[in-house]
Design a protein around this motif. Structure first.
Motif, PDB file in Angstrom:
ATOM      1  N   PHE A 154       0.833  -1.207   0.000  1.00 45.04           N
ATOM      2  CA  PHE A 154       0.000   0.000   0.000  1.00 45.04           C
ATOM      3  C   PHE A 154       0.870   1.260   0.000  1.00 45.04           C
ATOM      4  N   GLN A 161     -11.475  -4.261  -6.123  1.00 47.01           N
ATOM      5  CA  GLN A 161     -10.744  -5.238  -5.299  1.00 47.01           C
ATOM      6  C   GLN A 161     -10.112  -6.304  -6.200  1.00 47.01           C
ATOM      7  N   ASN A 189      -8.269 -10.636   5.212  1.00 47.85           N
ATOM      8  CA  ASN A 189      -8.255  -9.345   5.919  1.00 47.85           C
ATOM      9  C   ASN A 189      -8.397  -8.181   4.941  1.00 47.85           C
ATOM     10  N   TRP A 190      -7.694  -8.258   3.804  1.00 49.30           N
ATOM     11  CA  TRP A 190      -7.764  -7.168   2.817  1.00 49.30           C
ATOM     12  C   TRP A 190      -9.148  -7.111   2.195  1.00 49.30           C
ATOM     13  N   GLY A 218     -11.608  -5.975   4.637  1.00 52.82           N
ATOM     14  CA  GLY A 218     -11.303  -4.560   4.873  1.00 52.82           C
ATOM     15  C   GLY A 218     -11.855  -3.688   3.759  1.00 52.82           C
ATOM     16  N   THR A 263     -16.577  -1.911   3.275  1.00 53.13           N
ATOM     17  CA  THR A 263     -16.391  -0.494   3.616  1.00 53.13           C
ATOM     18  C   THR A 263     -16.434   0.400   2.381  1.00 53.13           C
ATOM     19  N   ILE A 264     -15.857  -0.054   1.285  1.00 54.02           N
ATOM     20  CA  ILE A 264     -15.843   0.818   0.096  1.00 54.02           C
ATOM     21  C   ILE A 264     -17.253   0.942  -0.471  1.00 54.02           C
ATOM     22  N   SER A 317     -19.168   3.178   1.787  1.00 57.43           N
ATOM     23  CA  SER A 317     -18.713   4.572   1.680  1.00 57.43           C
ATOM     24  C   SER A 317     -19.294   5.248   0.446  1.00 57.43           C
ATOM     25  N   TRP A 353     -16.718   2.584  16.170  1.00 56.14           N
ATOM     26  CA  TRP A 353     -16.218   3.727  15.379  1.00 56.14           C
ATOM     27  C   TRP A 353     -17.367   4.666  15.046  1.00 56.14           C
ATOM     28  N   TYR A 357     -10.066   5.755   9.906  1.00 58.32           N
ATOM     29  CA  TYR A 357      -9.170   4.647   9.562  1.00 58.32           C
ATOM     30  C   TYR A 357      -8.448   4.103  10.803  1.00 58.32           C
ATOM     31  N   GLY A 358      -8.973   4.393  11.997  1.00 52.50           N
ATOM     32  CA  GLY A 358      -8.388   3.865  13.221  1.00 52.50           C
ATOM     33  C   GLY A 358      -7.193   4.687  13.669  1.00 52.50           C
ATOM     34  N   CYS A 400      -5.509   1.524   9.758  1.00 53.34           N
ATOM     35  CA  CYS A 400      -5.759   0.855   8.468  1.00 53.34           C
ATOM     36  C   CYS A 400      -4.568   0.985   7.509  1.00 53.34           C
ATOM     37  N   PRO A 401      -3.945  -0.129   7.096  1.00 56.88           N
ATOM     38  CA  PRO A 401      -2.842  -0.031   6.138  1.00 56.88           C
ATOM     39  C   PRO A 401      -3.340   0.353   4.740  1.00 56.88           C
ATOM     40  N   GLY A 402      -4.653   0.126   4.499  1.00 57.62           N
ATOM     41  CA  GLY A 402      -5.223   0.419   3.172  1.00 57.62           C
ATOM     42  C   GLY A 402      -5.811   1.816   3.079  1.00 57.62           C
ATOM     43  N   LEU A 437      -5.070   3.805  -0.097  1.00 50.70           N
ATOM     44  CA  LEU A 437      -5.740   3.164  -1.236  1.00 50.70           C
ATOM     45  C   LEU A 437      -7.233   3.502  -1.197  1.00 50.70           C
ATOM     46  N   GLU A 448      -9.400   5.506  -3.985  1.00 52.48           N
ATOM     47  CA  GLU A 448     -10.557   4.885  -4.646  1.00 52.48           C
ATOM     48  C   GLU A 448     -11.804   5.757  -4.489  1.00 52.48           C
TER      49      GLU A 448
HETATM   50  C1  HEM Z   1     -13.367   3.374   3.583  1.00 54.70           C
HETATM   51  C2  HEM Z   1     -12.644   2.274   3.631  1.00 54.70           C
HETATM   52  C3  HEM Z   1     -11.970   1.730   4.859  1.00 54.70           C
HETATM   53  C4  HEM Z   1     -12.177   2.030   6.186  1.00 54.70           C
HETATM   54  C5  HEM Z   1     -13.192   3.003   6.790  1.00 54.70           C
HETATM   55  C6  HEM Z   1     -11.239   1.232   6.963  1.00 54.70           C
HETATM   56  C7  HEM Z   1     -11.118   1.295   8.338  1.00 54.70           C
HETATM   57  C8  HEM Z   1     -10.236   0.537   9.091  1.00 54.70           C
HETATM   58  C9  HEM Z   1     -10.063   0.631  10.527  1.00 54.70           C
HETATM   59  C10 HEM Z   1     -10.831   1.566  11.443  1.00 54.70           C
HETATM   60  C11 HEM Z   1      -9.107  -0.273  10.886  1.00 54.70           C
HETATM   61  C12 HEM Z   1      -8.564  -0.529  12.299  1.00 54.70           C
HETATM   62  C13 HEM Z   1      -9.124  -1.812  12.879  1.00 54.70           C
HETATM   63  C14 HEM Z   1      -8.716  -2.065  14.327  1.00 54.70           C
HETATM   64  O1  HEM Z   1      -8.166  -1.184  14.994  1.00 54.70           O
HETATM   65  O2  HEM Z   1      -8.958  -3.212  14.786  1.00 54.70           O
HETATM   66  C15 HEM Z   1      -8.692  -0.961   9.682  1.00 54.70           C
HETATM   67  C16 HEM Z   1      -7.762  -1.974   9.635  1.00 54.70           C
HETATM   68  C17 HEM Z   1      -7.439  -2.656   8.490  1.00 54.70           C
HETATM   69  N1  HEM Z   1      -7.820  -2.355   7.193  1.00 54.70           N
HETATM   70 FE1  HEM Z   1      -9.055  -0.859   6.640  1.00 54.70          FE
HETATM   71  N2  HEM Z   1     -10.507   0.450   6.106  1.00 54.70           N
HETATM   72  C18 HEM Z   1     -10.898   0.746   4.816  1.00 54.70           C
HETATM   73  C19 HEM Z   1     -10.379   0.215   3.645  1.00 54.70           C
HETATM   74  C20 HEM Z   1      -9.408  -0.744   3.600  1.00 54.70           C
HETATM   75  C21 HEM Z   1      -8.810  -1.261   2.381  1.00 54.70           C
HETATM   76  C22 HEM Z   1      -9.081  -0.726   0.985  1.00 54.70           C
HETATM   77  C23 HEM Z   1      -7.955  -2.261   2.767  1.00 54.70           C
HETATM   78  C24 HEM Z   1      -7.059  -3.139   1.930  1.00 54.70           C
HETATM   79  C25 HEM Z   1      -7.236  -3.455   0.691  1.00 54.70           C
HETATM   80  C26 HEM Z   1      -8.005  -2.363   4.207  1.00 54.70           C
HETATM   81  C27 HEM Z   1      -7.305  -3.267   4.965  1.00 54.70           C
HETATM   82  C28 HEM Z   1      -7.235  -3.256   6.341  1.00 54.70           C
HETATM   83  C29 HEM Z   1      -6.437  -4.210   7.120  1.00 54.70           C
HETATM   84  C30 HEM Z   1      -5.613  -5.371   6.564  1.00 54.70           C
HETATM   85  C31 HEM Z   1      -6.580  -3.845   8.474  1.00 54.70           C
HETATM   86  C32 HEM Z   1      -5.949  -4.527   9.677  1.00 54.70           C
HETATM   87  C33 HEM Z   1      -4.672  -3.841  10.061  1.00 54.70           C
HETATM   88  C34 HEM Z   1      -4.034  -4.343  11.342  1.00 54.70           C
HETATM   89  O3  HEM Z   1      -4.707  -4.994  12.145  1.00 54.70           O
HETATM   90  O4  HEM Z   1      -2.832  -4.071  11.523  1.00 54.70           O
HETATM   91  N3  HEM Z   1      -8.894  -1.430   4.677  1.00 54.70           N
HETATM   92  N4  HEM Z   1      -9.375  -0.430   8.590  1.00 54.70           N
END
Ligand code: HEM
Length: 387
Positions: free
Chosen positions: A89, A133, A220-221, A224, A228-229, A232, A299, A327-328, A334-336, A339, A343
């Motif tokens: 990412f 995706q 997870n990806w 994730g 959400t997308i 949104s 959230w 995004y936390g 969020c690593p994404g 991205l 998007e």
């Molecule tokens: C509007 C879109 C998105 C929102 C609102 C969002 C929000 C979040 C939030 C709040 C977390 C933290 C979760 C926690 O603390 O337990 C998180 C983690 C994560 N998100 Fe997103 N996300 C979005 C899109 C994406 C995309 C596009 C990807 C990847 C393709 C992604 C992959 C992940 C992954 C792998 C984690 C876990 C990270 C970890 O535990 O270290 N997310 N996301």
């Protein structure tokens, strides 16, 4: 002697399911750390949430007996997998994805009726999420329909709390990804050079990733991204239809879109909650949580906390981005996120550039999605497309 815990609310009652955001606002104001049978402890306030996110020793992510890479892990194990994931990412990778993302968004807007009513979730938002995706991962179009069904069943199994159904749905996803990995191994040097093939060559410590780890990373990806997308896109389109003045402002100046998107999704969250578990007893919101207490971070409430944002519904483009928990924050941020931001900016640019007007349809009010999904399950909008 231990006392049974009182239940402060029922997260699956009709009133909560009908309008999650309003119900969480109400809980934040009258019972900010609340217990329920279904979600155990729910944390509604911004300050309590930040405390949890910053103290990963006390609030662990190891909430499930099933492996979840990296979201179900704590440091140092989590750090090793995060290090491996983050380059996927990196800014240059995200930028390189923009043309493919824009082509998908433009194609989908072009398929909408020239002038008329659309059901935006079914005719646009979910298709956009699925297609980007699959494009990002290098997956074939034949996976769109199975993935669409899988996302719906995954959310249904979470709502019913049916563990056997959740495990079956997870198993089905694993099957899709394992087949893709097998095909790529069989293709050898002829395998496409994309994200999925690259994951096959990754190592953690001194050994290659196992297929189980790759499947979990990809799950997870995918989780994730898909829900959400799509949510949104629905929330953003609905917000602009409901606020024609903001729609006009953004149509005139796309440079405002990035800040506006983060602010609209602060007001109306696409992602409702994530989980933690305590490693020791703690006090929070005047309540005592024992070691091993299960927590849901809401959230959809924390980002509307009046203690931080004043009137939660006030739309402001000059807020401090550091306070927005969209995004936390902390280790699991969020690593994404970059991205996702790309998007959403691109899809809104294409939607606004290729339409003259987006409006609500008064006879068909939107239907709100139920937990664990955010946004709308169905959203009727009137679209005037530029011809
Ligand atoms: C509007 C879109 C998105 C929102 C609102 C969002 C929000 C979040 C939030 C709040 C977390 C933290 C979760 C926690 O603390 O337990 C998180 C983690 C994560 N998100 Fe997103 N996300 C979005 C899109 C994406 C995309 C596009 C990807 C990847 C393709 C992604 C992959 C992940 C992954 C792998 C984690 C876990 C990270 C970890 O535990 O270290 N997310 N996301």
């Amino acid at each position: 002697m231990s006392h049974p815990l009182q239940h402060d609310w029922d997260p699956r009652s009709q009133v909560v399911l009908d309008d999650q955001i309003a119900a969480y606002d109400d809980m934040r104001r009258r019972c900010p750390v609340a217990h329920s049978d279904y979600l155990h402890w729910s944390v509604f306030r911004h300050a309590d949430m930040v405390r949890v996110l910053e103290d990963h020793d006390t609030f662990s992510n190891a909430v499930s007996r099933h492996p979840s890479v990296p979201n179900g892990m704590d440091p140092p194990e989590h750090t090793a997998y995060r290090t491996l994931i983050e380059p996927y990412f990196a800014p240059e990778r995200v930028r390189a994805f923009e043309p493919a993302c824009r082509a998908i968004a433009a194609d989908l807007v072009g398929r909408l009726p020239a002038r008329g009513e659309v059901e935006l979730m079914g005719e646009f938002a979910r298709d956009f999420a699925l297609r980007i995706q699959c494009a990002f991962m290098g997956w074939p179009a034949e996976l769109h329909e199975p993935l669409r069904r899988w996302t719906r069943r995954n959310q249904e199994a979470t709502l019913t709390g049916d563990r056997a159904a959740t495990a079956a749905v997870a198993g089905e996803f694993d099957g899709f990804v394992r087949r893709l990995l097998d095909d790529r191994r069989a293709a050898g040097a002829a395998a496409p050079d994309d994200v999925t093939t690259r994951l096959l060559t990754e190592r953690v410590g001194d050994r290659p990733l196992t297929d189980g780890e790759i499947v979990s990373i990809v799950r997870n990806w995918t989780v994730g991204e898909l829900g959400t997308i799509a949510a949104s896109v629905g929330i953003l389109a609905h917000h602009l239809a409901a606020h024609p003045d903001r729609q006009r402002l953004l149509r005139k100046d796309f440079a405002l879109l990035s800040a506006a998107i983060d602010e609209i999704l602060r007001i109306h969250a696409p992602l409702i909650a994530n989980r933690r578990i305590t490693t020791r007893a703690v006090e929070m919101g005047g309540r005592r949580l024992e070691a091993g207490a299960r927590i849901s971070l809401i959230w959809a409430s924390a980002n509307r906390d009046e203690a931080v944002f004043g009137d939660p519904d006030e739309f402001r483009l000059d807020r401090d981005p550091a306070q927005n928990l969209l995004y936390g924050a902390g280790n699991h941020v969020c690593p994404g996120a970059e991205l996702a931001r790309l998007e959403l900016r691109v899809v809104m640019e294409e939607l606004l550039a290729r339409t003259d007007r987006i409006a609500l349809v008064s006879e068909r009010p939107p239907v709100r999605a139920v937990y664990p999904a955010g946004g709308f399950s169905s959203l009727a909008l009137w679209i005037d497309r530029c011809l």
